[in-house]
Scaffold this motif. Structure first.
Motif, PDB file in Angstrom:
ATOM      1  N   GLY A 133       0.844  -1.197   0.000  1.00 60.74           N
ATOM      2  CA  GLY A 133       0.000   0.000   0.000  1.00 60.74           C
ATOM      3  C   GLY A 133       0.873   1.239   0.000  1.00 60.74           C
ATOM      4  N   ARG A 134       0.419   2.238  -0.711  1.00 61.60           N
ATOM      5  CA  ARG A 134       1.139   3.515  -0.735  1.00 61.60           C
ATOM      6  C   ARG A 134       0.089   4.620  -0.600  1.00 61.60           C
ATOM      7  NH1 ARG A 134       4.769   0.458  -0.145  1.00 61.60           N
ATOM      8  NH2 ARG A 134       6.582   0.120  -1.489  1.00 61.60           N
ATOM      9  N   ILE A 135       0.243   5.421   0.438  1.00 61.19           N
ATOM     10  CA  ILE A 135      -0.671   6.546   0.634  1.00 61.19           C
ATOM     11  C   ILE A 135       0.157   7.824   0.658  1.00 61.19           C
ATOM     12  CG2 ILE A 135      -2.371   7.603   2.176  1.00 61.19           C
ATOM     13  CD1 ILE A 135      -3.076   4.762   3.155  1.00 61.19           C
ATOM     14  N   VAL A 136      -0.241   8.765  -0.178  1.00 59.40           N
ATOM     15  CA  VAL A 136       0.441  10.065  -0.232  1.00 59.40           C
ATOM     16  C   VAL A 136      -0.608  11.140   0.021  1.00 59.40           C
ATOM     17  CG1 VAL A 136       1.669  11.702  -1.722  1.00 59.40           C
ATOM     18  CG2 VAL A 136       2.201   9.258  -1.862  1.00 59.40           C
ATOM     19  N   ASN A 137      -0.349  11.970   0.996  1.00 53.46           N
ATOM     20  CA  ASN A 137      -1.247  13.087   1.281  1.00 53.46           C
ATOM     21  C   ASN A 137      -0.624  14.371   0.760  1.00 53.46           C
ATOM     22  OD1 ASN A 137      -3.013  11.432   3.043  1.00 53.46           O
ATOM     23  ND2 ASN A 137      -1.164  11.355   4.313  1.00 53.46           N
ATOM     24  N   ILE A 138      -1.372  15.092  -0.054  1.00 53.21           N
ATOM     25  CA  ILE A 138      -0.879  16.402  -0.499  1.00 53.21           C
ATOM     26  C   ILE A 138      -1.261  17.405   0.590  1.00 53.21           C
ATOM     27  CG2 ILE A 138      -1.026  18.195  -2.264  1.00 53.21           C
ATOM     28  CD1 ILE A 138      -1.714  16.038  -4.314  1.00 53.21           C
ATOM     29  N   THR A 139      -0.255  17.961   1.248  1.00 61.23           N
ATOM     30  CA  THR A 139      -0.546  18.937   2.311  1.00 61.23           C
ATOM     31  C   THR A 139      -0.070  20.313   1.850  1.00 61.23           C
ATOM     32  OG1 THR A 139       1.471  18.474   3.608  1.00 61.23           O
ATOM     33  CG2 THR A 139      -0.483  17.124   4.072  1.00 61.23           C
ATOM     34  N   SER A 140       0.936  20.870   2.487  1.00 61.27           N
ATOM     35  CA  SER A 140       1.400  22.205   2.078  1.00 61.27           C
ATOM     36  C   SER A 140       2.705  22.532   2.786  1.00 61.27           C
ATOM     37  CB  SER A 140       0.348  23.253   2.460  1.00 61.27           C
ATOM     38  OG  SER A 140       0.875  24.557   2.231  1.00 61.27           O
ATOM     39  N   GLY A 141       3.526  23.334   2.128  1.00 58.94           N
ATOM     40  CA  GLY A 141       4.713  23.869   2.790  1.00 58.94           C
ATOM     41  C   GLY A 141       4.335  24.640   4.048  1.00 58.94           C
ATOM     42  N   ALA A 142       3.068  25.071   4.128  1.00 58.93           N
ATOM     43  CA  ALA A 142       2.597  25.831   5.294  1.00 58.93           C
ATOM     44  C   ALA A 142       2.615  24.990   6.572  1.00 58.93           C
ATOM     45  CB  ALA A 142       1.180  26.359   5.038  1.00 58.93           C
ATOM     46  N   LYS A 144       5.214  23.287   7.452  1.00 62.54           N
ATOM     47  CA  LYS A 144       6.580  23.439   7.972  1.00 62.54           C
ATOM     48  C   LYS A 144       6.893  24.909   8.308  1.00 62.54           C
ATOM     49  CE  LYS A 144      11.144  21.630   6.814  1.00 62.54           C
ATOM     50  NZ  LYS A 144      11.531  20.828   7.972  1.00 62.54           N
ATOM     51  N   ALA A 145       6.398  25.798   7.473  1.00 63.17           N
ATOM     52  CA  ALA A 145       6.612  27.227   7.707  1.00 63.17           C
ATOM     53  C   ALA A 145       5.263  27.925   7.509  1.00 63.17           C
ATOM     54  CB  ALA A 145       7.633  27.775   6.716  1.00 63.17           C
ATOM     55  N   PRO A 146       4.533  28.170   8.604  1.00 58.48           N
ATOM     56  CA  PRO A 146       3.162  28.666   8.474  1.00 58.48           C
ATOM     57  C   PRO A 146       3.067  29.974   7.686  1.00 58.48           C
ATOM     58  CG  PRO A 146       3.959  28.865  10.727  1.00 58.48           C
ATOM     59  CD  PRO A 146       4.961  28.064   9.995  1.00 58.48           C
ATOM     60  N   ILE A 147       1.964  30.094   6.942  1.00 65.14           N
ATOM     61  CA  ILE A 147       1.711  31.314   6.164  1.00 65.14           C
ATOM     62  C   ILE A 147       0.595  32.056   6.904  1.00 65.14           C
ATOM     63  CG2 ILE A 147       0.931  32.194   3.924  1.00 65.14           C
ATOM     64  CD1 ILE A 147       2.022  29.512   2.699  1.00 65.14           C
ATOM     65  N   ASP A 148       0.857  33.312   7.294  1.00 64.31           N
ATOM     66  CA  ASP A 148      -0.049  33.981   8.240  1.00 64.31           C
ATOM     67  C   ASP A 148      -1.513  34.023   7.785  1.00 64.31           C
ATOM     68  OD1 ASP A 148       0.451  35.791   6.235  1.00 64.31           O
ATOM     69  OD2 ASP A 148       1.179  37.405   7.536  1.00 64.31           O
ATOM     70  N   ILE A 149      -1.748  34.330   6.504  1.00 64.92           N
ATOM     71  CA  ILE A 149      -3.141  34.455   6.055  1.00 64.92           C
ATOM     72  C   ILE A 149      -3.810  33.098   5.805  1.00 64.92           C
ATOM     73  CG2 ILE A 149      -2.946  36.779   5.075  1.00 64.92           C
ATOM     74  CD1 ILE A 149      -2.696  35.317   2.298  1.00 64.92           C
ATOM     75  N   LEU A 150      -3.043  32.006   5.923  1.00 66.03           N
ATOM     76  CA  LEU A 150      -3.607  30.675   5.675  1.00 66.03           C
ATOM     77  C   LEU A 150      -3.722  29.875   6.979  1.00 66.03           C
ATOM     78  CD1 LEU A 150      -1.875  29.646   2.302  1.00 66.03           C
ATOM     79  CD2 LEU A 150      -4.223  30.408   2.660  1.00 66.03           C
ATOM     80  N   GLY A 151      -4.222  30.543   8.011  1.00 67.59           N
ATOM     81  CA  GLY A 151      -4.331  29.888   9.322  1.00 67.59           C
ATOM     82  C   GLY A 151      -5.185  28.634   9.295  1.00 67.59           C
ATOM     83  N   LEU A 152      -6.248  28.637   8.482  1.00 74.33           N
ATOM     84  CA  LEU A 152      -7.109  27.444   8.407  1.00 74.33           C
ATOM     85  C   LEU A 152      -6.316  26.266   7.840  1.00 74.33           C
ATOM     86  CD1 LEU A 152     -10.368  29.074   6.963  1.00 74.33           C
ATOM     87  CD2 LEU A 152     -10.127  28.091   9.249  1.00 74.33           C
ATOM     88  N   SER A 153      -5.484  26.558   6.860  1.00 80.31           N
ATOM     89  CA  SER A 153      -4.653  25.522   6.250  1.00 80.31           C
ATOM     90  C   SER A 153      -3.560  25.082   7.224  1.00 80.31           C
ATOM     91  CB  SER A 153      -4.028  26.073   4.956  1.00 80.31           C
ATOM     92  OG  SER A 153      -3.080  25.185   4.422  1.00 80.31           O
ATOM     93  N   ASN A 154      -2.869  26.039   7.842  1.00 82.67           N
ATOM     94  CA  ASN A 154      -1.814  25.707   8.814  1.00 82.67           C
ATOM     95  C   ASN A 154      -2.362  24.757   9.871  1.00 82.67           C
ATOM     96  OD1 ASN A 154      -0.350  27.734   7.506  1.00 82.67           O
ATOM     97  ND2 ASN A 154      -0.739  29.273   9.081  1.00 82.67           N
TER      98      ASN A 154
END
Ligand code: NAD
Length: 259
Positions: A133-142, A144-154
């Motif tokens: 089995g191989r599972i890959v989740n696409i997340t975000s660079g956010a 590792k280094a949060p992006i202030d306006i993307l708090g919901l994503s962080n």
């Protein structure tokens, strides 16, 4: 390189465009029987046909909202026992945390944390039984280094990252791997949509905002969806069985740390 996954069944979520499409293309090129999921039937069908024509592999498509229980049921009905699962969905909107109520948080958690967890829960035990089995989740660079306006994503993606860190170690001895891919700036509709928001707020043109973003990246450019897909396909390959619970940045060097 032969990735060793020809004939494997792959379910790729949110894949009519952008990063998900890049993953679906690369997996089909590696010989997988791919099922792509996205909300808009017309775009999705065109993507499935284009991938089929380019790869010579059959591509199934399921038009549904993967962030709903009905959508996940439809995707799993079409591809009940995937060997490969790529979790992806649209990202939450930018904003100021003072404006986000409980419903806004629940939407972000549903899309970017609980949906991948539900899909892992539905598919991982049969993967364990088949010893692949191989599972890959696409997340975000956010993550590792949060992006202030993307708090919901962080916030939502960090929840998923914490969950995956634990469960990846639980399933690894069965040749089931779970890893996260963390995109930095890629040349997709999402990139253009967020640039439009910044352009409106700053009085610049979208092209100016995009050029500044490209310029700010050490590579001087955005990533391409083919590059993203290639990394995803490698993580799904037989060669990557020892890559477990990792958070892999694809960001052109944007993250400034040594490690
Ligand atoms: P995109 O807008 O180019 O493509 C998103 C795809 O997801 C489309 O096919 C869309 O139809 C599908 N989709 C969206 N919501 C869905 C849903 N609820 N159910 C089914 N399908 C759905 O986006 P992208 O740039 O490829 O981004 C993919 C993910 O990666 C997003 O979560 C985004 O926030 C994240 N991300 C992207 C970047 C970037 O630079 N592009 C950077 C960091 C994180």
């Amino acid at each position: 390189m032969d990735l060793g996954i020809a004939g494997r069944r792959a379910l790729v979520c949110a894949a009519s465009k952008g990063l998900g499409r890049g993953c679906a293309q690369a997996l089909a090129s590696a010989g997988c029987a791919v099922t792509v999921v996205a909300r808009t039937e017309e775009t999705l069908r065109a993507t499935a046909q284009a991938i089929e024509a380019a790869s010579g592999q059959p591509v199934q498509w399921v038009a549904c909202d993967i962030t709903t229980a009905e959508g996940r049921a439809a995707a799993l009905a079409a591809c009940p026992q995937p060997d490969i699962l790529v979790n992806n969905a649209g990202g939450p909107p930018p904003g100021n945390f003072r404006d986000w109520d409980r419903d806004a948080w629940i939407r972000a958690l549903d899309a970017n944390m609980l949906t991948p967890i539900e899909l892992i829960k539905a598919t991982v035990d049969p993967m364990i039984e088949r010893r692949f089995g191989r599972i890959v989740n696409i997340t975000s660079g956010a993550v590792k280094a949060p992006i202030d306006i993307l708090g919901l994503s962080n916030g939502a993606r960090s929840g998923l990252t914490g969950f995956v860190a634990g469960v990846a170690r639980e399933v690894a001895r069965h040749n089931v791997t779970i890893n996260n891919l963390l995109p930095g700036p890629f040349d997709t509709d999402r990139q253009r949509a967020t640039a439009l928001g910044v352009a409106k707020a700053s009085g610049k043109t979208v092209d100016e905002v995009l050029a500044a973003r490209r310029n700010a990246n050490p590579s001087g450019r955005f990533g391409g969806i083919d590059e993203f897909g290639a990394m995803c396909a490698f993580l799904c390959s037989t060669h990557a069985g020892f890559v477990v619970g990792q958070n892999i940045l694809l960001d052109g060097g944007a993250y400034p740390g040594t490690f």
